[in-house]
Design a protein around this motif. Sequence first.
Motif, PDB file in Angstrom:
ATOM      1  N   MET A 251     -26.735 -13.185  -2.739  1.00 35.11           N
ATOM      2  CA  MET A 251     -26.064 -13.807  -3.874  1.00 35.11           C
ATOM      3  C   MET A 251     -25.206 -14.940  -3.314  1.00 35.11           C
ATOM      4  O   MET A 251     -24.937 -14.980  -2.117  1.00 35.11           O
ATOM      5  CB  MET A 251     -25.157 -12.797  -4.587  1.00 35.11           C
ATOM      6  CG  MET A 251     -25.815 -11.490  -4.963  1.00 35.11           C
ATOM      7  SD  MET A 251     -27.152 -11.694  -6.149  1.00 35.11           S
ATOM      8  CE  MET A 251     -26.235 -12.208  -7.592  1.00 35.11           C
ATOM      9  N   PRO A 252     -24.738 -15.848  -4.147  1.00 40.13           N
ATOM     10  CA  PRO A 252     -23.839 -16.893  -3.629  1.00 40.13           C
ATOM     11  C   PRO A 252     -22.578 -16.248  -3.044  1.00 40.13           C
ATOM     12  O   PRO A 252     -21.861 -15.564  -3.757  1.00 40.13           O
ATOM     13  CB  PRO A 252     -23.496 -17.728  -4.871  1.00 40.13           C
ATOM     14  CG  PRO A 252     -24.504 -17.343  -5.904  1.00 40.13           C
ATOM     15  CD  PRO A 252     -24.995 -15.980  -5.581  1.00 40.13           C
ATOM     16  N   GLY A 253     -22.348 -16.414  -1.744  1.00 39.05           N
ATOM     17  CA  GLY A 253     -21.155 -15.861  -1.085  1.00 39.05           C
ATOM     18  C   GLY A 253     -21.229 -14.372  -0.836  1.00 39.05           C
ATOM     19  O   GLY A 253     -20.273 -13.784  -0.389  1.00 39.05           O
ATOM     20  N   LEU A 263     -27.714   2.695  -7.966  1.00 36.16           N
ATOM     21  CA  LEU A 263     -26.701   1.805  -8.508  1.00 36.16           C
ATOM     22  C   LEU A 263     -26.814   0.439  -7.838  1.00 36.16           C
ATOM     23  O   LEU A 263     -26.859   0.346  -6.617  1.00 36.16           O
ATOM     24  CB  LEU A 263     -25.334   2.420  -8.224  1.00 36.16           C
ATOM     25  CG  LEU A 263     -24.114   1.917  -9.006  1.00 36.16           C
ATOM     26  CD1 LEU A 263     -24.327   2.100 -10.506  1.00 36.16           C
ATOM     27  CD2 LEU A 263     -22.879   2.667  -8.533  1.00 36.16           C
ATOM     28  N   LYS A 264     -26.863  -0.654  -8.656  1.00 29.31           N
ATOM     29  CA  LYS A 264     -26.948  -2.000  -8.084  1.00 29.31           C
ATOM     30  C   LYS A 264     -25.571  -2.630  -8.147  1.00 29.31           C
ATOM     31  O   LYS A 264     -24.953  -2.703  -9.213  1.00 29.31           O
ATOM     32  CB  LYS A 264     -27.957  -2.844  -8.874  1.00 29.31           C
ATOM     33  CG  LYS A 264     -29.400  -2.423  -8.663  1.00 29.31           C
ATOM     34  CD  LYS A 264     -30.344  -3.499  -9.199  1.00 29.31           C
ATOM     35  CE  LYS A 264     -31.801  -3.131  -8.995  1.00 29.31           C
ATOM     36  NZ  LYS A 264     -32.239  -1.978  -9.833  1.00 29.31           N
ATOM     37  N   LEU A 265     -25.069  -3.081  -6.968  1.00 31.91           N
ATOM     38  CA  LEU A 265     -23.720  -3.632  -6.902  1.00 31.91           C
ATOM     39  C   LEU A 265     -23.723  -4.924  -6.104  1.00 31.91           C
ATOM     40  O   LEU A 265     -24.489  -5.076  -5.149  1.00 31.91           O
ATOM     41  CB  LEU A 265     -22.761  -2.627  -6.217  1.00 31.91           C
ATOM     42  CG  LEU A 265     -22.594  -1.282  -6.913  1.00 31.91           C
ATOM     43  CD1 LEU A 265     -21.846  -0.321  -6.005  1.00 31.91           C
ATOM     44  CD2 LEU A 265     -21.877  -1.434  -8.251  1.00 31.91           C
ATOM     45  N   GLU A 266     -22.824  -5.860  -6.496  1.00 36.93           N
ATOM     46  CA  GLU A 266     -22.673  -7.111  -5.761  1.00 36.93           C
ATOM     47  C   GLU A 266     -21.310  -7.139  -5.110  1.00 36.93           C
ATOM     48  O   GLU A 266     -20.337  -6.660  -5.689  1.00 36.93           O
ATOM     49  CB  GLU A 266     -22.770  -8.315  -6.719  1.00 36.93           C
ATOM     50  CG  GLU A 266     -24.146  -8.572  -7.254  1.00 36.93           C
ATOM     51  CD  GLU A 266     -24.096  -9.658  -8.316  1.00 36.93           C
ATOM     52  OE1 GLU A 266     -23.261 -10.582  -8.198  1.00 36.93           O
ATOM     53  OE2 GLU A 266     -24.874  -9.561  -9.280  1.00 36.93           O
ATOM     54  N   ALA A 267     -21.264  -7.729  -3.917  1.00 39.76           N
ATOM     55  CA  ALA A 267     -19.976  -7.849  -3.243  1.00 39.76           C
ATOM     56  C   ALA A 267     -19.968  -9.065  -2.340  1.00 39.76           C
ATOM     57  O   ALA A 267     -21.018  -9.509  -1.870  1.00 39.76           O
ATOM     58  CB  ALA A 267     -19.672  -6.593  -2.425  1.00 39.76           C
ATOM     59  N   PHE A 268     -18.752  -9.575  -2.085  1.00 38.13           N
ATOM     60  CA  PHE A 268     -18.535 -10.667  -1.135  1.00 38.13           C
ATOM     61  C   PHE A 268     -18.924 -10.176   0.261  1.00 38.13           C
ATOM     62  O   PHE A 268     -18.729  -9.014   0.591  1.00 38.13           O
ATOM     63  CB  PHE A 268     -17.060 -11.055  -1.195  1.00 38.13           C
ATOM     64  CG  PHE A 268     -16.675 -12.184  -0.310  1.00 38.13           C
ATOM     65  CD1 PHE A 268     -16.890 -13.506  -0.704  1.00 38.13           C
ATOM     66  CD2 PHE A 268     -16.069 -11.942   0.927  1.00 38.13           C
ATOM     67  CE1 PHE A 268     -16.519 -14.544   0.113  1.00 38.13           C
ATOM     68  CE2 PHE A 268     -15.706 -12.990   1.746  1.00 38.13           C
ATOM     69  CZ  PHE A 268     -15.926 -14.294   1.339  1.00 38.13           C
ATOM     70  N   CYS A 269     -19.503 -11.077   1.049  1.00 40.30           N
ATOM     71  CA  CYS A 269     -19.880 -10.657   2.399  1.00 40.30           C
ATOM     72  C   CYS A 269     -19.723 -11.817   3.370  1.00 40.30           C
ATOM     73  O   CYS A 269     -20.188 -12.927   3.093  1.00 40.30           O
ATOM     74  CB  CYS A 269     -21.323 -10.140   2.422  1.00 40.30           C
ATOM     75  SG  CYS A 269     -21.774  -9.445   4.021  1.00 40.30           S
ATOM     76  N   GLN A 271     -20.652 -11.597   6.597  1.00 39.87           N
ATOM     77  CA  GLN A 271     -21.713 -11.552   7.594  1.00 39.87           C
ATOM     78  C   GLN A 271     -23.054 -11.871   6.919  1.00 39.87           C
ATOM     79  O   GLN A 271     -23.100 -12.142   5.722  1.00 39.87           O
ATOM     80  CB  GLN A 271     -21.747 -10.168   8.253  1.00 39.87           C
ATOM     81  CG  GLN A 271     -20.485  -9.903   9.072  1.00 39.87           C
ATOM     82  CD  GLN A 271     -19.946  -8.504   8.841  1.00 39.87           C
ATOM     83  OE1 GLN A 271     -19.834  -8.041   7.710  1.00 39.87           O
ATOM     84  NE2 GLN A 271     -19.606  -7.840   9.925  1.00 39.87           N
ATOM     85  N   HIS A 272     -24.098 -11.815   7.698  1.00 37.76           N
ATOM     86  CA  HIS A 272     -25.412 -12.141   7.147  1.00 37.76           C
ATOM     87  C   HIS A 272     -26.404 -11.021   7.426  1.00 37.76           C
ATOM     88  O   HIS A 272     -27.251 -11.122   8.302  1.00 37.76           O
ATOM     89  CB  HIS A 272     -25.916 -13.467   7.734  1.00 37.76           C
ATOM     90  CG  HIS A 272     -24.977 -14.595   7.429  1.00 37.76           C
ATOM     91  ND1 HIS A 272     -24.924 -15.201   6.189  1.00 37.76           N
ATOM     92  CD2 HIS A 272     -24.023 -15.178   8.188  1.00 37.76           C
ATOM     93  CE1 HIS A 272     -23.972 -16.127   6.205  1.00 37.76           C
ATOM     94  NE2 HIS A 272     -23.415 -16.136   7.400  1.00 37.76           N
ATOM     95  N   PRO A 273     -26.280  -9.937   6.653  1.00 35.37           N
ATOM     96  CA  PRO A 273     -27.205  -8.821   6.886  1.00 35.37           C
ATOM     97  C   PRO A 273     -28.611  -9.180   6.426  1.00 35.37           C
ATOM     98  O   PRO A 273     -28.784  -9.992   5.505  1.00 35.37           O
ATOM     99  CB  PRO A 273     -26.612  -7.705   6.016  1.00 35.37           C
ATOM    100  CG  PRO A 273     -25.837  -8.404   4.950  1.00 35.37           C
ATOM    101  CD  PRO A 273     -25.345  -9.691   5.552  1.00 35.37           C
ATOM    102  N   ALA A 274     -29.574  -8.574   7.088  1.00 38.40           N
ATOM    103  CA  ALA A 274     -30.976  -8.792   6.680  1.00 38.40           C
ATOM    104  C   ALA A 274     -31.243  -8.021   5.398  1.00 38.40           C
ATOM    105  O   ALA A 274     -30.532  -7.060   5.087  1.00 38.40           O
ATOM    106  CB  ALA A 274     -31.901  -8.297   7.793  1.00 38.40           C
ATOM    107  N   ILE A 275     -32.245  -8.458   4.674  1.00 36.06           N
ATOM    108  CA  ILE A 275     -32.669  -7.687   3.499  1.00 36.06           C
ATOM    109  C   ILE A 275     -33.106  -6.301   3.981  1.00 36.06           C
ATOM    110  O   ILE A 275     -33.836  -6.175   4.962  1.00 36.06           O
ATOM    111  CB  ILE A 275     -33.857  -8.384   2.791  1.00 36.06           C
ATOM    112  CG1 ILE A 275     -33.440  -9.769   2.280  1.00 36.06           C
ATOM    113  CG2 ILE A 275     -34.395  -7.522   1.644  1.00 36.06           C
ATOM    114  CD1 ILE A 275     -32.473  -9.780   1.118  1.00 36.06           C
TER     115      ILE A 275
END
Lengths: 360, 302
Positions: A251-253, A263-269, A271-275
Amino acid sequence: MGGAPLLRLARVTKAYGDVVAVRDLSLDIPANEFFALLGPSGCGKTTLMRLIAGFETPDDGRIYLDGQDITDLPPHLRSINMMFQSYALFPHMSVAQNIAFGLKQEGRPRQEIASRVEDMLRLVQMVGLGERRPDQLSGGQRQRVALARALIKRPKLLLLDEPLAALDRKLRHDTQFELMQAQRETGTSFVVVTHDQDEAMVMAHRMAVMRAGAIDQIGAPREVYEEPATRHVAGFVGETNFFEGRVIQYMPGGVAIETSKGLKLEAFCQQHPAIGAKVTISIRPENLRLSAPGVFSSNGSAGEILDQVFREGLSSFRVKLDTGDLVHVRKSVSEGGAQHARGERVFVSFAPEHARALLT
Amino acid sequence: MSARAPLSALRRFVLGAPALWLLLFFLAPFALVMKIALSKPAIAQPPYEPTFSLADGWHGFLDKLGALSFDTFDLVISDDLYLSAYLSSLRLAAIATLLTLLIAFPLSLAMARAPKHWRTALVMLAIAPFWTSFLIRIYAWIMLLKEEGLINKLLLSLGLISTPLSIFATEGAVLIGIVYSYLPFMILPLYNALERQDPALLEAASDLGATPFTSFWTITVPLARSGIFAGVLLVFIPAVGEFVIPDLLGGSDTLMIGRTLWNEFFDNRDWPTASAVAIFLLVLLIAPLMLYERQQMREPAR
């Protein structure tokens, strides 16, 4: 000034047999700072402090004070002093003799020792108690004598080993502010070792959170609280809620994850984890929203209020989500967020920028 | 009330028992010795007079009471032999006590600083000599110390000396015997005092700039004071009156009050003088006990 920090630990390692207490640790502490070493017991913070004081010698790495290598200097030759957790007051000496001990070792003239002891008694508000013996003092008074004794040599650095652990709750609160004031008045750098995150949050300019002989994160208390670098830091400093899952989308940022319960959740991150990578989302109780069902429908889950506790102007709720997860939600009473009955259906959600997705 | 009555009887017994013990085994014997000291030597059985008996009646009792005198005390005070025996005993006991302290202190310190799981074993080792009879151990020292003894044989065969050392039957041998025999009595109280010391105190002293030498003299030794006092008394008091060690290891010129007492009692059969010597010794040894008492009072409560 500028340039070299007051204290520099360069890649310090210390092991006892097979147990590595401090592992390849580097740390800089500038002058006039109140620094806290925070971590659970056994994380190596006590060993680190004893290395700085000189009671232990590192297996590897160097320690510098004011640019000078003090790694191999015995404790009595370091201009670092320490306040012991047990205070370690000399039981056969009076308060004044205890405080004077350090100056006596320097061979200072009597007049100077007497006046500096008097100054110290004033600093710790113990004027007139110089002739008492340690066993005639209360716990709080002993703590102050220990502080005075450790400060009288005007060390560049003062180490404090769990300075508040032996005090009761009320006294602990007041003493925190006294220590902060002593640090400001003397300009000495204080390094406090503690397992109590509240103490570190209240007193320290900067803190290091330790785990398994290494530092997880260094920063100002607020920074560490708001931007925890690891799951351990997020859990150790302050209260938080965790959701574990795998990255499904960028997601952006930030990232979107899906928990094992769907459960589907979005969060600031940051780092750059792989899918597909395993991450943990940390969301502070005060950053969770409670709303009536239907108002929000994303980045959260419906659930039911389990119970409510009121403390110090805050309402704390435990909410059982429909996924089975239990979360803590905290609302300030003055914000009017306190009107939820037990058993009430609610929707718990959060803004992605308030949550942090952490890789480790 | 009825429930408390047996309890208070028990309490009275517990409090009274030591007093009764002292009365039976200290005060009563002391009264007997005092009475003998006030008597006169006689060629009789027992070898002194007067002897009291129920048959004397009241007047006979008063007559005999009048016959008691302090002559023996006068003798003990005026005769230089006794004075020099007392002084010599005090001197030897003092030297032996000092030597014992000097040997026991580092030993106790090492024991107290040893890893915890070793300490019990080390304490057992320190008191292990007690499993052999005291007398046998002193005889063993004769075997070691005499001219054709083990120590001389060893030194001769190593070529370290060419003529045997004459240690046996000297004051030196007596000192060795006393130090050896009383060492555990010094080690135990010292160890006890040192083991209780918080190791953080030494770290604090070091942290404040004290060298290990200074820490030792300003922290370790002062905090071991009660142990030092107790150990010194436990060695010094019995050493002053020691009889077996000077008798077996000392020479004819080793003058100690225990031997003088023995001589008066058995060789001269002068029981009254022997008793007077014993009473003076008792008075002499009360002084250090009172010093100890005062130091105990000064010790801060823990």
